[in-house]
Scaffold this active site. Structure first.
Site, mmCIF file in Angstrom:
data_model
loop_
_atom_site.group_PDB
_atom_site.id
_atom_site.type_symbol
_atom_site.label_atom_id
_atom_site.label_comp_id
_atom_site.label_asym_id
_atom_site.label_seq_id
_atom_site.Cartn_x
_atom_site.Cartn_y
_atom_site.Cartn_z
ATOM 1 N N CYS A 11 -12.175 -12.518 24.461
ATOM 2 C CA CYS A 11 -10.468 -12.819 23.810
ATOM 3 C C CYS A 11 -10.206 -11.777 22.502
ATOM 4 O O CYS A 11 -10.740 -10.808 22.257
ATOM 5 C CB CYS A 11 -10.042 -14.515 22.732
ATOM 6 N N ASN A 14 -12.121 -13.067 19.014
ATOM 7 C CA ASN A 14 -13.467 -13.988 18.908
ATOM 8 C C ASN A 14 -13.571 -15.085 18.025
ATOM 9 O O ASN A 14 -14.897 -14.943 17.859
ATOM 10 C CB ASN A 14 -14.671 -12.789 19.151
ATOM 11 N N CYS A 16 -11.090 -17.567 18.160
ATOM 12 C CA CYS A 16 -10.738 -19.205 18.293
ATOM 13 C C CYS A 16 -11.056 -19.104 20.046
ATOM 14 O O CYS A 16 -11.568 -20.498 20.113
ATOM 15 C CB CYS A 16 -8.431 -18.960 18.578
ATOM 16 N N ARG A 17 -10.432 -18.596 20.999
ATOM 17 C CA ARG A 17 -10.790 -19.016 22.011
ATOM 18 C C ARG A 17 -11.935 -18.890 22.662
ATOM 19 O O ARG A 17 -12.837 -19.338 23.362
ATOM 20 C CB ARG A 17 -9.727 -18.613 23.539
ATOM 21 N N SER A 18 -12.741 -17.583 22.494
ATOM 22 C CA SER A 18 -13.076 -16.937 23.086
ATOM 23 C C SER A 18 -15.242 -18.033 23.299
ATOM 24 O O SER A 18 -16.031 -18.510 23.959
ATOM 25 C CB SER A 18 -13.764 -15.770 23.722
ATOM 26 N N ASP A 119 -2.303 -17.975 22.650
ATOM 27 C CA ASP A 119 -3.832 -17.306 21.380
ATOM 28 C C ASP A 119 -3.071 -18.482 20.423
ATOM 29 O O ASP A 119 -1.388 -18.826 20.743
ATOM 30 C CB ASP A 119 -2.868 -16.313 20.751
HETATM 31 P P1 4NP Z 1 -8.548 -15.603 19.547
HETATM 32 O O1 4NP Z 1 -7.640 -15.699 18.117
HETATM 33 O O2 4NP Z 1 -8.313 -14.106 19.901
HETATM 34 O O3 4NP Z 1 -8.141 -16.693 20.220
HETATM 35 O O4 4NP Z 1 -9.987 -15.651 18.778
HETATM 36 C C1 4NP Z 1 -6.675 -15.033 17.412
HETATM 37 C C2 4NP Z 1 -7.477 -15.035 16.240
HETATM 38 C C3 4NP Z 1 -7.182 -13.373 15.139
HETATM 39 C C4 4NP Z 1 -5.906 -12.929 15.746
HETATM 40 C C5 4NP Z 1 -5.580 -13.384 16.602
HETATM 41 C C6 4NP Z 1 -5.284 -14.407 17.362
HETATM 42 N N1 4NP Z 1 -5.880 -12.237 15.038
HETATM 43 O O5 4NP Z 1 -4.588 -11.462 14.522
HETATM 44 O O6 4NP Z 1 -5.906 -11.997 13.566
#
Ligand code: 4NP
Length: 147
Positions: A11, A14, A16-18, A119
Site C-alpha cells: 500500500c 505500510n 494501515c492496509r498492507s 486508503d
Molecule cells: P496505508 O495508509 O497506505 O494503508 O498504510 C496510509 C498511511 C499513511 C498515509 C497515507 C495512507 N499518509 O499519507 O501518511
C-alpha cells in the site's frame, strides 16, 4: 490456475492496509509454506508499527500484527516474491513505475481485483472494518484460486 508462491502486500504507507493484509494472508496460508510480507510505496513511515486502528481490527479477528515494522518497497522484492498485491490503483501505478513488468516474473495485481481497497488513513473504525472485509475477501480468493 495460479499456484502458491511468496506474497508481498503493498500500500502507500505500510501502516494501515498492507500490514493487515500481511497478517490475514499469513493466517490463511499457514499450511502452504509461502513467505508473506508487506511494504509501502512511500518512505513516510519507515520502521513504524502498524496504525492502532489496524492493530485493533486485526486483534478483533484473532490476528496479531503488533510487531510488524513498516518498510519501503525495494527492487529485490521483484525477485524475492512471486506475487505483489496492491491495495489500490495508484499503488499499482507506483509499483509498475519501479519495474517494467516484462523484466520480472512477479505477478503484480490488485488484491481484491477489480475493486480497490481505499486508503482509510483519514477515516474511522468503520472504514477499517470495511478495509478488513475487503482484504479478507481478496486473500481468500487468491488462496481459493491456488487450490
Ligand atoms: P496505508 O495508509 O497506505 O494503508 O498504510 C496510509 C498511511 C499513511 C498515509 C497515507 C495512507 N499518509 O499519507 O501518511
Amino acid at each position: 490456475m495460479d499456484k502458491p508462491g511468496n506474497v508481498l502486500m503493498v500500500c502507500l504507507g505500510n501502516i494501515c492496509r498492507s500490514p493487515l493484509a500481511e497478517g490475514v494472508f499469513k493466517n490463511m496460508s499457514s499450511d502452504l509454506n509461502v513467505k508473506v510480507d508487506s511494504a509501502g510505496t512511500s518512505n513516510y513511515h519507515i520502521n513504524f508499527c502498524p496504525d492502532k486502528r489496524s492493530i485493533k481490527i486485526a486483534q478483533m479477528n484473532g490476528i496479531d500484527i503488533r510487531f510488524q515494522k513498516a518498510r519501503q518497497l525495494k527492487i529485490e522484492d521483484f525477485t524475492n516474491f512471486d506475487y505483489i498485491f496492491a491495495m489500490d490503483r495508484q499503488n499499482l501505478i507506483d509499483i509498475r513505475q519501479i519495474i517494467n513488468e516484462n523484466k520480472t516474473n512477479c505477478k503484480i495485481q490488485l488484491l481484491n481485483d477489480p475493486f480497490e481497497i481505499e486508503d482509510p488513513y483519514y477515516g474511522d473504525d468503520k472504514d477499517f472494518e470495511l478495509v478488513y472485509d475487503q482484504i479478507y475477501k481478496g486473500c481468500k480468493r487468491v488462496i481459493d484460486n491456488w487450490k
